[in-house]
Design a protein around this motif. Structure first.
Motif, PDB file in Angstrom:
ATOM      1  N   PRO A   1     -88.396 -11.964  22.413  1.00  0.00           N
ATOM      2  CA  PRO A   1     -87.901 -12.730  23.691  1.00  0.00           C
ATOM      3  C   PRO A   1     -88.223 -14.236  23.911  1.00  0.00           C
ATOM      4  CG  PRO A   1     -89.681 -11.309  24.176  1.00  0.00           C
ATOM      5  CD  PRO A   1     -89.437 -11.089  22.821  1.00  0.00           C
ATOM      6  N   SER A   2     -87.522 -15.001  24.633  1.00  0.00           N
ATOM      7  CA  SER A   2     -87.454 -16.427  24.555  1.00  0.00           C
ATOM      8  C   SER A   2     -88.911 -16.878  25.239  1.00  0.00           C
ATOM      9  CB  SER A   2     -86.320 -16.864  25.786  1.00  0.00           C
ATOM     10  OG  SER A   2     -86.597 -16.380  26.732  1.00  0.00           O
TER      11      SER A   2
ATOM     12  N   THR B   1     -96.050  -6.309  26.087  1.00  0.00           N
ATOM     13  CA  THR B   1     -95.339  -6.860  25.378  1.00  0.00           C
ATOM     14  C   THR B   1     -95.609  -6.752  23.729  1.00  0.00           C
ATOM     15  OG1 THR B   1     -95.400  -8.669  26.843  1.00  0.00           O
ATOM     16  CG2 THR B   1     -94.785  -9.453  24.266  1.00  0.00           C
ATOM     17  N   TYR B   2     -97.082  -6.421  23.574  1.00  0.00           N
ATOM     18  CA  TYR B   2     -97.228  -6.117  22.109  1.00  0.00           C
ATOM     19  C   TYR B   2     -97.935  -4.727  22.122  1.00  0.00           C
ATOM     20  CZ  TYR B   2     -96.354 -10.991  20.755  1.00  0.00           C
ATOM     21  OH  TYR B   2     -95.756 -12.031  20.211  1.00  0.00           O
TER      22      TYR B   2
ATOM     23  N   LYS C   1     -96.484  -9.316  16.002  1.00  0.00           N
ATOM     24  CA  LYS C   1     -96.915 -10.694  16.600  1.00  0.00           C
ATOM     25  C   LYS C   1     -96.816 -11.984  15.491  1.00  0.00           C
ATOM     26  CE  LYS C   1    -100.678 -12.338  19.840  1.00  0.00           C
ATOM     27  NZ  LYS C   1    -101.957 -12.081  20.371  1.00  0.00           N
ATOM     28  N   PRO C   2     -96.423 -12.942  16.339  1.00  0.00           N
ATOM     29  CA  PRO C   2     -96.259 -14.030  15.211  1.00  0.00           C
ATOM     30  C   PRO C   2     -97.495 -14.790  14.832  1.00  0.00           C
ATOM     31  CG  PRO C   2     -94.776 -14.415  17.140  1.00  0.00           C
ATOM     32  CD  PRO C   2     -95.670 -13.189  17.352  1.00  0.00           C
TER      33      PRO C   2
ATOM     34  N   VAL D   1     -91.658  -4.268  20.267  1.00  0.00           N
ATOM     35  CA  VAL D   1     -90.449  -3.450  20.015  1.00  0.00           C
ATOM     36  C   VAL D   1     -89.342  -3.793  21.016  1.00  0.00           C
ATOM     37  CG1 VAL D   1     -90.018  -0.929  19.992  1.00  0.00           C
ATOM     38  CG2 VAL D   1     -92.333  -1.733  19.173  1.00  0.00           C
ATOM     39  N   SER D   2     -88.469  -4.058  20.588  1.00  0.00           N
ATOM     40  CA  SER D   2     -87.196  -4.451  21.321  1.00  0.00           C
ATOM     41  C   SER D   2     -86.607  -3.029  22.074  1.00  0.00           C
ATOM     42  CB  SER D   2     -86.160  -5.365  20.481  1.00  0.00           C
ATOM     43  OG  SER D   2     -85.178  -4.508  19.670  1.00  0.00           O
TER      44      SER D   2
END
Length: 404
Positions: A155-156, A92-93, A108-109, A99-100
Motif C-alpha cells: 500500500p502507498s 500490516t505485516y 517487508k521491504p 498479504v494483500s
C-alpha cells in the motif's frame, strides 16, 4: 466462604499448571522429536545432552528452551492460529509478510543501503570475468527480475524498499562494456503495466511463473544469439512450444509456506512451456554424478502426479551440479551456467543451444572454489543467471572464500 473459594481456586490453578507441565514433559519424553519443519524449511532443535558441563556453563538451559519451543505439542496448530488472529486484527505485516486483499504476498521491504558487501561481490565478478576472457572464454551476465523488485503490491503508506537502488549501484560498478549483459527486470518494467507484470509471477511464492520465466529465457537467448559464436539456433519461437497447465494441482508457495499455508492459492498459474519436438527427453543428464532422465529432474511433482506441489517440484530443485548433453547440437559448444533458483524453470531451455551444458550452483558447492572446479574443464561460455535481489554473498565466491 469467599476465602475458601479463593483458596480452592488458587489450588486448582496450581494443580492445572503442574498437570500442564507434566503433560508436556511426558509428551516430549515419549514422542519422537521432529527433525525438520517442512513449513519453515529448517532443522528443529533436538533434545540437548544433559551433562554436568552443559548445566554448569548454562548451555543446557539455553538449548532446552529452543528445544521446548521447537517441539512444543501442537506447535504448528498454535502458530497457525496465531497467524489467523493477526490476519483478523488487520496487522500490516504477519511474520514480516504483507498479504494483500487479493492474496498477493510480499516480504517487508529492505531499507538497507548499498554496502561494501556489494562492492566486494562486483569486484570479484569483474576480476573473474577478466580472467575468463583472458583465457578465451565468453562471459555473459543476465540479471533476472526478483518479485520484490518488480511487483508493486504494498500500500502507498509503506515506504518503498531500496532493492532497485542497490541494483542500480551494483550495475554502476559492474563492467558492462566488457561483459555483455541483459537487465531483464528493467526491460520488464519498460514493456509491461503493473497488472501485466503480475501475470508473470506467483502470488504466494517469491519466484516468477512460467510466463515470466519463458520471456526471461527469450531475452537471455537474444543476448547469447547476438554475441556468442557458440550459440546454435534451436526452438527460438514461441510457436515451437506447447503450453501445458495443470489446473487440478494445488500450489504451495514459499511465502505462503512461511505463513503456514493460511493464504488461499486459488488462481496460481501452474504451467510448463515445453518444446513440441520433445528435445528435452533426448537430453543425457547427470545429476550430482548420477544419470537421470529429464522427467526425473524437471517437473518431478507433475510427472509423478504429486499434489500439492511447490516451485522445486514444478520445475527443478536446487542442487550442486547438473550436466546436460544435447544430441541435437552437432558442433561442440560447452556452456557453464552459474545460477540461483530463478534459473530453475529455464536452464533446460537454454541448454537447447549448446552441445554440453553444466548447471552449477555455488551455494551448494561450499566445499570447492569455482576456479579450481573449472581448471580441468573446457568451457567455452560462462553465463550468470542471478536474480536482481541477490547482489552479494557466497554466489560471488569465485577464486577465494568471501570475506565477512
Amino acid at each position: 466462604m469467599i476465602q475458601r473459594l479463593e483458596k480452592a481456586r488458587k489450588w486448582m490453578l496450581i494443580i492445572l499448571f503442574f498437570a500442564f507441565i507434566f503433560t508436556v514433559f511426558f509428551y516430549l519424553t515419549v514422542s519422537a522429536d521432529i527433525e525438520v519443519s517442512d513449513v519453515e524449511k529448517r532443522e528443529l532443535a533436538q533434545n540437548p545432552d544433559l551433562s554436568i558441563e552443559n548445566v554448569s556453563n548454562g548451555e543446557y538451559m539455553d538449548d532446552f528452551e529452543s528445544y521446548f519451543l521447537d517441539q512444543f505439542p501442537g506447535r504448528n496448530i498454535w502458530l497457525k492460529s496465531y497467524l489467523q488472529y493477526q490476519q483478523m486484527t488487520n496487522k500490516t505485516y504477519i511474520f514480516d509478510y504483507y498479504v494483500s486483499d487479493s492474496n498477493w504476498i510480499i516480504p517487508k521491504p529492505s531499507y538497507s543501503k548499498p554496502s561494501t558487501h556489494i562492492d566486494k561481490a562486483v569486484d570479484n565478478l569483474n576480476q573473474f570475468a577478466t580472467t575468463m576472457k583472458d583465457e578465451g572464454k565468453e562471459v555473459y551476465f543476465a540479471s533476472l527480475p526478483h518479485k520484490v523488485n518488480t511487483i508493486d503490491i504494498l500500500p502507498s503508506y509503506i515506504e518503498e524498499g531500496t532493492g532497485i537502488e542497490k541494483k542500480d549501484y551494483f550495475f554502476s560498478k559492474f563492467n558492462q562494456k566488457s561483459i555483455p549483459t541483459v537487465d531483464v527486470g528493467k526491460e520488464f518494467k519498460e514493456e509491461y503495466t503493473d497488472d501485466e507484470l503480475k501475470e508473470r509471477y506467483f502470488k504466494t511464492d517469491h519466484h516468477w511463473n512460467m510466463f515470466g520465466a519463458f520471456e526471461g529465457y527469450q531475452k537471455v537467448a537474444d543476448l547469447l544469439s547476438e554475441n556468442s559464436t557458440y550459440y546454435t539456433n534451436m526452438n527460438e519461437d514461441e510457436s515451437d512450444y506447447e503450453l501445458k497447465c495443470y489446473n487440478d494441482k494445488q500450489f504451495i508457495g514459499s511465502y505462503n509456506n512461511q505463513l503456514y499455508l493460511t493464504v488461499d492459492t486459488t488462481g496460481e498459474k501452474i504451467c510448463h512451456m515445453l518444446p513440441k519436438d520433445n528435445l528435452f527427453d533426448s537430453y543425457q543428464i547427470t545429476w550430482n554424478g548420477k544419470e537421470r532422465t529429464f522427467k526425473q529432474v524437471y517437473g518431478t511433482d507433475i510427472f509423478r502426479d504429486n499434489n500439492p506441489i511447490d516451485f522445486g517440484g514444478l520445475y527443478m530443485n536446487n542442487t550442486a551440479e547438473i550436466t546436460i548433453e544435447n544430441p541435437a547440437v552437432q558442433e561442440e559448444s560447452r556452456l557453464l551456467i552459474l545460477k540461483d533458483s530463478y534459473a530453475n524453470p529455464i536452464a533446460f531451455h537454454i541448454a537447447q543451444h549448446f552441445s554440453n551444458t553444466t548447471v552449477y550452483d555455488i551455494r551448494y558447492n561450499d566445499d570447492q572454489i569455482l576456479t579450481e572446479y573449472m581448471a580441468d574443464k573446457d568451457f567455452d561460455v560462462v553465463l550468470f543467471l542471478y536474480n536482481d535481489a541477490m547482489l552479494q554473498g557466497e554466489s560471488f565466491r569465485f577464486s577465494t572464500p568471501m570475506e565477512d
